[in-house]
Motif scaffolding. Structure first.
Motif, PDB file in Angstrom:
ATOM      1  N   ASP A 102       0.869  -1.178   0.000  1.00 54.73           N
ATOM      2  CA  ASP A 102       0.000   0.000   0.000  1.00 54.73           C
ATOM      3  C   ASP A 102       0.905   1.227   0.000  1.00 54.73           C
ATOM      4  O   ASP A 102       1.565   1.497   1.002  1.00 54.73           O
ATOM      5  CB  ASP A 102      -0.892  -0.023   1.232  1.00 54.73           C
ATOM      6  CG  ASP A 102      -1.831   1.167   1.310  1.00 54.73           C
ATOM      7  OD1 ASP A 102      -1.640   2.143   0.550  1.00 54.73           O
ATOM      8  OD2 ASP A 102      -2.756   1.124   2.137  1.00 54.73           O
ATOM      9  N   ASP A 117      -2.023  -1.341  -3.860  1.00 55.14           N
ATOM     10  CA  ASP A 117      -1.930  -1.049  -5.289  1.00 55.14           C
ATOM     11  C   ASP A 117      -0.982  -1.975  -6.033  1.00 55.14           C
ATOM     12  O   ASP A 117      -1.123  -2.162  -7.244  1.00 55.14           O
ATOM     13  CB  ASP A 117      -1.450   0.396  -5.498  1.00 55.14           C
ATOM     14  CG  ASP A 117      -2.518   1.411  -5.139  1.00 55.14           C
ATOM     15  OD1 ASP A 117      -2.166   2.571  -4.880  1.00 55.14           O
ATOM     16  OD2 ASP A 117      -3.704   1.042  -5.127  1.00 55.14           O
ATOM     17  N   TYR A 118      -0.007  -2.492  -5.321  1.00 55.37           N
ATOM     18  CA  TYR A 118       1.016  -3.295  -5.983  1.00 55.37           C
ATOM     19  C   TYR A 118       0.967  -4.727  -5.467  1.00 55.37           C
ATOM     20  O   TYR A 118       0.907  -4.955  -4.249  1.00 55.37           O
ATOM     21  CB  TYR A 118       2.415  -2.698  -5.727  1.00 55.37           C
ATOM     22  CG  TYR A 118       2.535  -1.269  -6.189  1.00 55.37           C
ATOM     23  CD1 TYR A 118       2.755  -0.247  -5.282  1.00 55.37           C
ATOM     24  CD2 TYR A 118       2.419  -0.947  -7.539  1.00 55.37           C
ATOM     25  CE1 TYR A 118       2.865   1.068  -5.699  1.00 55.37           C
ATOM     26  CE2 TYR A 118       2.523   0.363  -7.970  1.00 55.37           C
ATOM     27  CZ  TYR A 118       2.743   1.372  -7.034  1.00 55.37           C
ATOM     28  OH  TYR A 118       2.839   2.666  -7.461  1.00 55.37           O
TER      29      TYR A 118
END
Length: 129
Positions: A102, A117-118
């Motif tokens: 995050d 997100d990743y």
């Protein structure tokens, strides 16, 4: 470009151990909250463990009740790698394990995976005799 690469999965007998690694490039894992999720066939993705940012928070770890006392999350800033040490593995721990980052919130959480997100590509953990 951010890339997360998990490794360390495999086949282990019940009661055995594995250590998963999440190697990062394109960002510094120490700066962000990092989590491990898992997803078994036919089941929803669930949060396993996460660790707060080391630089903007306290680096504290959180665990799902199902893995408390058996799993340990850690992070090596020098290697830019996060780990999930899994002991006393059970058949119900079998799943694809993903690490996630995050880039916004310093304190991690396991209740919502869209905040991360990743993501890595996942590593398979099989627990069977």
């Amino acid at each position: 470009q951010v890339q997360l690469v998990e490794s360390g999965g495999g086949l282990v007998q019940p009661g055995g151990s594995l250590r998963l690694s999440c190697s990062a490039s394109g960002l510094s894992l120490a700066r962000y909250s990092v989590a491990w999720f898992r997803q078994a066939p036919g089941k929803e993705r669930e949060g396993v463990s996460c660790i707060n940012s080391q630089t903007t928070s306290d680096g504290r770890a959180n665990y799902a009740d199902s893995v408390k006392g058996r799993f340990t999350i850690s992070r090596d800033a020098a290697k830019n790698t996060a780990y999930l040490q899994m002991n006393s593995l059970k058949p119900e721990d079998a799943a694809v394990y993903y690490c996630a980052v995050d880039p916004v919130q310093s304190d991690c959480g396991l209740g919502s995976f869209p905040r991360y997100d990743y993501w890595g590509q996942g590593t398979q953990v099989t627990v069977s005799s």
